[in-house]
Design an enzyme around this catalytic site. Sequence first.
Site, mmCIF file in Angstrom:
data_model
loop_
_atom_site.group_PDB
_atom_site.id
_atom_site.type_symbol
_atom_site.label_atom_id
_atom_site.label_comp_id
_atom_site.label_asym_id
_atom_site.label_seq_id
_atom_site.Cartn_x
_atom_site.Cartn_y
_atom_site.Cartn_z
ATOM 1 N N SER A 45 0.896 -1.229 0.028
ATOM 2 C CA SER A 45 0.110 0.011 -0.096
ATOM 3 C C SER A 45 0.994 1.269 0.064
ATOM 4 O O SER A 45 1.900 1.600 0.909
ATOM 5 C CB SER A 45 -0.774 0.074 1.281
ATOM 6 O OG SER A 45 -1.794 1.066 1.154
ATOM 7 N N GLU A 46 0.828 2.192 -0.987
ATOM 8 C CA GLU A 46 1.565 3.323 -1.293
ATOM 9 C C GLU A 46 1.807 4.234 -0.157
ATOM 10 O O GLU A 46 2.755 5.048 -0.046
ATOM 11 C CB GLU A 46 1.772 3.891 -2.595
ATOM 12 C CG GLU A 46 0.174 4.635 -2.602
ATOM 13 C CD GLU A 46 -0.861 3.824 -3.391
ATOM 14 O OE1 GLU A 46 -0.969 2.628 -3.341
ATOM 15 O OE2 GLU A 46 -1.574 4.518 -4.032
#
Lengths: 217, 232
Positions: A45-46
């Site tokens: 998840s960035e």
Amino acid sequence: MLDKIGIAKRIAQELRDGWYVNLGIGIPTLVANYIPEGIQVEFQSENGILGMGPFPFEGEEDPDLINAGKQTVTLKKGACLFDSATSFAMIRGQHVQLTVLGAMEISDQGDIANWKIPGKMVKGMGGAMDLVASAENIIVAMMHTNKAGESKLLRKCTLPLTGVGCVKKVVTELAVMDITHEGFHLLERAPGVSVEQIIRSTEGRLIVHGDIPEMRI
Amino acid sequence: MNKVVSDADEAIKDIENGMTLMVGGFGLCGIPENCIAALVRKKINNLVCISNNAGVDDFGLGLLLQNRQIRKMISSYVGENDEFERQMLSGELEVDLIPQGSLAERCRAGGAGIPAFFTPAGYGTEIAEGKEVRIFNGKPHILEMALTADFALVKAWKGDRFGNLIYKGTARNFNPMMAMAGKITIAEVEELVEPGELDPNYIHTPGIFVQRIFQGKNYEKRIEQRTVRSKS
């Protein structure tokens, strides 16, 4: 014809053991629910997670633990946390094997538009431009046509671009297609969907070779 | 060495109209709630805010937007904020949207003494307009400039009097890079401890990047999208 869950299930078949995968907001997020048996993938998840787990049980939500869609999530065993610069080093540095994201339009050369409708909707690109510029393997999950029935798989995108020549594969409610130098290469039809229906719904160049099998979900 | 100030009001006392601020956080996660509230109270305006998001209508940077204290936002994603969208579409608010990875790296570069760098992100799109393009390894890249700020406002979980910081969960996000890139960095922490109490092996932001620190209070930590699964 597939629903959103069907699209997610079909994309999940593309996952391979050992991959690190970034899932965008919307249909792509659903892919995590349908990982094929016997393989292990880790979700990035960035906003700073590797090894993202499912939503928390009610009462166990942690405001300090969210995904890139700002939803409360959990960590899997062996997860790790990091800052945004490190996160995008993973993405730009091509350490993430697969990116799945949504689109408003794509072109038959692999261009993608998904961040802005001039004068109407400007939410911003978030991490999408970094993701599409660097990922070697990009699958787009989208609807084949808009509400008016007009194709969103175009010869040329009409909306501001997110990236050029980057999309490798697209899965819609009607079909699975690779994107090659010649255009959209039709690989599979959704259950109950005819090749003619796909041709009618695709404005961009569509390559149809021989019998097109129905996808198995 | 003592960088401790009493509270947010003291920490931001010399922030003036028209200054450029970096504000940490991703969505409402890891935002400097106390400093934002103090900026609202101080009523300074014409601010340029560098922050990944712009809060929601009634929380985070949304509070400053409602009072028209922000002249320009530099962000990557600004959905979920109707007032922001209204001010932007009407032209009242200047907005520079940049890719999230480029935003993070531009802050990091600003703090690390690197004036600019080339990235593939955004090539061929409208954000590349006017930017130098160079081919590396057969692939086009665009030149992005480093970002710095008069003040960086960051939020950490724990910190000591020397300014060493540890973040929790995904509240880390942009805070470490912004801490590096502020001419003056103000850290607000949930728990302020004495030097020696934090394990040096687990410091995320070394104290050299932090000029002022205080223990914040009444953290709301609002959740933007509460998602759960059932136990059955």
